[in-house]
Design a protein around this motif. Sequence first.
Motif, PDB file in Angstrom:
ATOM      1  N   THR A   1       0.829  -1.212   0.000  1.00 20.11           N
ATOM      2  CA  THR A   1       0.000   0.000   0.000  1.00 20.11           C
ATOM      3  C   THR A   1       0.860   1.258   0.000  1.00 20.11           C
ATOM      4  O   THR A   1       0.410   2.307  -0.425  1.00 20.11           O
ATOM      5  CB  THR A   1      -0.981   0.042   1.196  1.00 20.11           C
ATOM      6  OG1 THR A   1      -0.233  -0.087   2.410  1.00 20.11           O
ATOM      7  CG2 THR A   1      -1.977  -1.095   1.125  1.00 20.11           C
ATOM      8  N   GLY A   2       2.121   1.136   0.450  1.00 23.63           N
ATOM      9  CA  GLY A   2       2.962   2.318   0.513  1.00 23.63           C
ATOM     10  C   GLY A   2       3.887   2.500  -0.675  1.00 23.63           C
ATOM     11  O   GLY A   2       4.489   3.549  -0.849  1.00 23.63           O
ATOM     12  N   GLY A   3       4.007   1.439  -1.486  1.00 29.39           N
ATOM     13  CA  GLY A   3       4.861   1.534  -2.663  1.00 29.39           C
ATOM     14  C   GLY A   3       6.352   1.658  -2.357  1.00 29.39           C
ATOM     15  O   GLY A   3       7.138   2.015  -3.224  1.00 29.39           O
ATOM     16  N   GLN A   4       6.755   1.343  -1.098  1.00 28.36           N
ATOM     17  CA  GLN A   4       8.174   1.461  -0.738  1.00 28.36           C
ATOM     18  C   GLN A   4       8.827   0.089  -0.743  1.00 28.36           C
ATOM     19  O   GLN A   4       9.186  -0.443   0.309  1.00 28.36           O
ATOM     20  CB  GLN A   4       8.316   2.102   0.632  1.00 28.36           C
ATOM     21  CG  GLN A   4       7.676   3.469   0.703  1.00 28.36           C
ATOM     22  CD  GLN A   4       8.163   4.219   1.924  1.00 28.36           C
ATOM     23  OE1 GLN A   4       9.359   4.363   2.135  1.00 28.36           O
ATOM     24  NE2 GLN A   4       7.231   4.667   2.738  1.00 28.36           N
ATOM     25  N   ILE A   5       8.969  -0.464  -1.933  1.00 29.11           N
ATOM     26  CA  ILE A   5       9.385  -1.856  -2.042  1.00 29.11           C
ATOM     27  C   ILE A   5      10.817  -2.075  -1.575  1.00 29.11           C
ATOM     28  O   ILE A   5      11.129  -3.063  -0.914  1.00 29.11           O
ATOM     29  CB  ILE A   5       9.158  -2.331  -3.493  1.00 29.11           C
ATOM     30  CG1 ILE A   5       7.656  -2.509  -3.687  1.00 29.11           C
ATOM     31  CG2 ILE A   5       9.904  -3.619  -3.772  1.00 29.11           C
ATOM     32  CD1 ILE A   5       7.233  -2.956  -5.015  1.00 29.11           C
ATOM     33  N   ASN A   6      11.707  -1.128  -1.884  1.00 25.79           N
ATOM     34  CA  ASN A   6      13.111  -1.294  -1.496  1.00 25.79           C
ATOM     35  C   ASN A   6      13.269  -1.263   0.024  1.00 25.79           C
ATOM     36  O   ASN A   6      13.975  -2.090   0.611  1.00 25.79           O
ATOM     37  CB  ASN A   6      13.962  -0.199  -2.129  1.00 25.79           C
ATOM     38  CG  ASN A   6      13.833  -0.194  -3.636  1.00 25.79           C
ATOM     39  OD1 ASN A   6      12.990   0.496  -4.195  1.00 25.79           O
ATOM     40  ND2 ASN A   6      14.636  -0.998  -4.295  1.00 25.79           N
ATOM     41  N   TYR A   7      12.575  -0.305   0.643  1.00 28.01           N
ATOM     42  CA  TYR A   7      12.652  -0.211   2.097  1.00 28.01           C
ATOM     43  C   TYR A   7      12.019  -1.444   2.751  1.00 28.01           C
ATOM     44  O   TYR A   7      12.554  -1.998   3.719  1.00 28.01           O
ATOM     45  CB  TYR A   7      11.965   1.076   2.572  1.00 28.01           C
ATOM     46  CG  TYR A   7      12.067   1.294   4.059  1.00 28.01           C
ATOM     47  CD1 TYR A   7      13.287   1.172   4.706  1.00 28.01           C
ATOM     48  CD2 TYR A   7      10.942   1.609   4.813  1.00 28.01           C
ATOM     49  CE1 TYR A   7      13.386   1.373   6.074  1.00 28.01           C
ATOM     50  CE2 TYR A   7      11.029   1.811   6.179  1.00 28.01           C
ATOM     51  CZ  TYR A   7      12.257   1.687   6.801  1.00 28.01           C
ATOM     52  OH  TYR A   7      12.352   1.866   8.153  1.00 28.01           O
ATOM     53  N   ALA A   8      10.893  -1.898   2.181  1.00 33.83           N
ATOM     54  CA  ALA A   8      10.230  -3.093   2.704  1.00 33.83           C
ATOM     55  C   ALA A   8      11.164  -4.306   2.636  1.00 33.83           C
ATOM     56  O   ALA A   8      11.196  -5.129   3.553  1.00 33.83           O
ATOM     57  CB  ALA A   8       8.951  -3.375   1.914  1.00 33.83           C
ATOM     58  N   ALA A   9      11.944  -4.396   1.550  1.00 34.50           N
ATOM     59  CA  ALA A   9      12.874  -5.513   1.416  1.00 34.50           C
ATOM     60  C   ALA A   9      13.927  -5.460   2.521  1.00 34.50           C
ATOM     61  O   ALA A   9      14.284  -6.487   3.114  1.00 34.50           O
ATOM     62  CB  ALA A   9      13.537  -5.497   0.038  1.00 34.50           C
ATOM     63  N   ALA A  10      14.415  -4.244   2.823  1.00 29.30           N
ATOM     64  CA  ALA A  10      15.403  -4.110   3.890  1.00 29.30           C
ATOM     65  C   ALA A  10      14.800  -4.513   5.234  1.00 29.30           C
ATOM     66  O   ALA A  10      15.437  -5.215   6.034  1.00 29.30           O
ATOM     67  CB  ALA A  10      15.918  -2.667   3.942  1.00 29.30           C
ATOM     68  N   VAL A  11      13.566  -4.077   5.493  1.00 26.73           N
ATOM     69  CA  VAL A  11      12.885  -4.456   6.738  1.00 26.73           C
ATOM     70  C   VAL A  11      12.739  -5.970   6.822  1.00 26.73           C
ATOM     71  O   VAL A  11      13.015  -6.588   7.859  1.00 26.73           O
ATOM     72  CB  VAL A  11      11.493  -3.770   6.830  1.00 26.73           C
ATOM     73  CG1 VAL A  11      10.667  -4.345   7.966  1.00 26.73           C
ATOM     74  CG2 VAL A  11      11.653  -2.269   7.008  1.00 26.73           C
ATOM     75  N   ALA A  12      12.345  -6.582   5.701  1.00 22.30           N
ATOM     76  CA  ALA A  12      12.171  -8.041   5.679  1.00 22.30           C
ATOM     77  C   ALA A  12      13.495  -8.757   5.920  1.00 22.30           C
ATOM     78  O   ALA A  12      13.552  -9.752   6.655  1.00 22.30           O
ATOM     79  CB  ALA A  12      11.567  -8.478   4.348  1.00 22.30           C
ATOM     80  N   MET A  13      14.576  -8.264   5.326  1.00 22.52           N
ATOM     81  CA  MET A  13      15.878  -8.897   5.517  1.00 22.52           C
ATOM     82  C   MET A  13      16.338  -8.770   6.969  1.00 22.52           C
ATOM     83  O   MET A  13      16.865  -9.716   7.553  1.00 22.52           O
ATOM     84  CB  MET A  13      16.942  -8.278   4.592  1.00 22.52           C
ATOM     85  CG  MET A  13      16.726  -8.491   3.103  1.00 22.52           C
ATOM     86  SD  MET A  13      16.551 -10.214   2.600  1.00 22.52           S
ATOM     87  CE  MET A  13      18.190 -10.839   2.889  1.00 22.52           C
TER      88      MET A  13
END
Lengths: 277, 296
Positions: free
Chosen positions: B260-272
Amino acid sequence: MLTIILWMLLAYFMLPLCWLAVNATKSNVDLFGTFGLAFAPNFALFDNIAQLFAFQGGIYLRWFANTILYAVVGAGGAALVAAMGGYALAKFDFHGRKAVLAIVLGATAVPGTALAVPTYMLFTQWGLINTELAVIIPALVSPFGLFLMLVYAQDAVPDSMIEAARIDGAGEARIFWTIALPLMAPGFVTVLLFQLVATWNNYFLPLIVLNQSDKFPLTVGLSLWNKLANAGGVNLAQPLYPLVITGSLLAVLPLLVAFVFLQKYWQSGIAAGGVKE
Amino acid sequence: MTRLSAKTRATPTAYLFLTPFIVVFAISVVVPLGYALWISFFRKQMIGGTVFVGFGNYLRALGDTLLHDAVLRVVVFLLLQVPIMLGVAMFVALAIDSGRLAGSRIVRIGLFLPYAVPAVVAALMWGYIFGGQFGLAGQLFGSLGMPTPDFLGPNLMLMSVGNVVTWSFVGYNMLIFYAALRSIPTDIYEAAAIDGANEWHKAWFIKLPALRPALVLALIFSVIGSLQLFNEPSILGQLRPSVVTTSWTPNLYAYNLSFTGGQINYAAAVAMLLGGFTVVVAYVVQLGAMKRGRLL
């Protein structure tokens, strides 16, 4: 005393399921107007089922069919893939054997949900988003299944039998199908059953990789209806709560029945997996 | 040496048998993991498109108070829910194994059945039971003339999620413990009985130590599960969106950031980061369990 405590515990565990069964028989009015664990005078189960199957052009049946497809193909495939891999790891010496074991074991510690975003992006690039394959391919991976089959193959398939078959001129594929796999059957059924549960109940992955409701499994569909019922329930032409409740009941029945009838299989399977470290 | 040569001869076969697993494993696990790592080093900007930012996303995540709160919440959850769940599971397993229980077969199956219920349906049922509109909990409290606690309110939501997770997984863990107890050879009990051991002695000195490997395994899986909490809070949150915020758990946060936020790169870092944190915690649990050499 012990018996009383445990039967009270059992009551707590049965409570939601009893509540579900009772409330699936109620009309929307009775749902709000009668006591939660008592049947209402008006028995509306068949009404609810009829409405459930008719709502939005019968999409619930579509969700049910999708769930069966994902679960059967996913679990069947996962069990077979795990059986072949486990057999190879148990009965052959080859380069990279230890590396495969270490990588698969390590990957199980990585949260599956951490993979959601990259899986979504990759599947988009590969054109898999909103296809059945997007749900089925990840369901084919069962590290637990691989290890269980490895253990089973070690214990249940004697080396001497494989060698005798080789001397008799049987091909490796034939040896696997006609000798090894039947001997590994209890492990195979266990992996099949547990992967069936995992696929049938999966919510997160299909939520991410599917975006058209005609591809949804039951879990994603029911959650969608629940969201609708809570968000704009009063404005909808049709009350949604009875549909969510009846739909939930029908969604859990197949697995509950399977577990009650296939007890001896899953219990022995857990026994094999449970004592290992 | 004939056996070894037979095995060596069949090496290509081994690779063939392993190929299907390797392929699906690569597509669904290894490649996405590598890809997540890769994109976590980039950032999409309004001007200049996607640029390499090194550990920029990770630094941002380490200072992100929303993420701190979410991690703290699942850690609190883990410390409360996991001991209760495994404690109950162990108690039931010991009770069934003691053979002093009437209807132990029914208890065993009844407690396990919730495992077969989808998390979505489990959360729906408990949500409706706890909810205000036609909630069973409200009716029960009302009939006693008591005010109903707001189970889905900000104070009790975490407890309600814990209730759903406990309901779902006690039976599964109980069966794992029970299987471990069944694998204890009976002659140990006979020897203990000769030495004058009573039921409590048996439970303490034989059964609990025998449960250790199973307990460590269950503990690790429960820790991984808790840190990944998503399904239950997201369904209960549909009933009370104001309580379960978009960053209520780390996983909900990563999901909402990307979808929903479109912040895919940041989301990937959070997931990692979450993945790394989970691996470390799971490792510490395992290490702690092995070091003590006794029951946890």
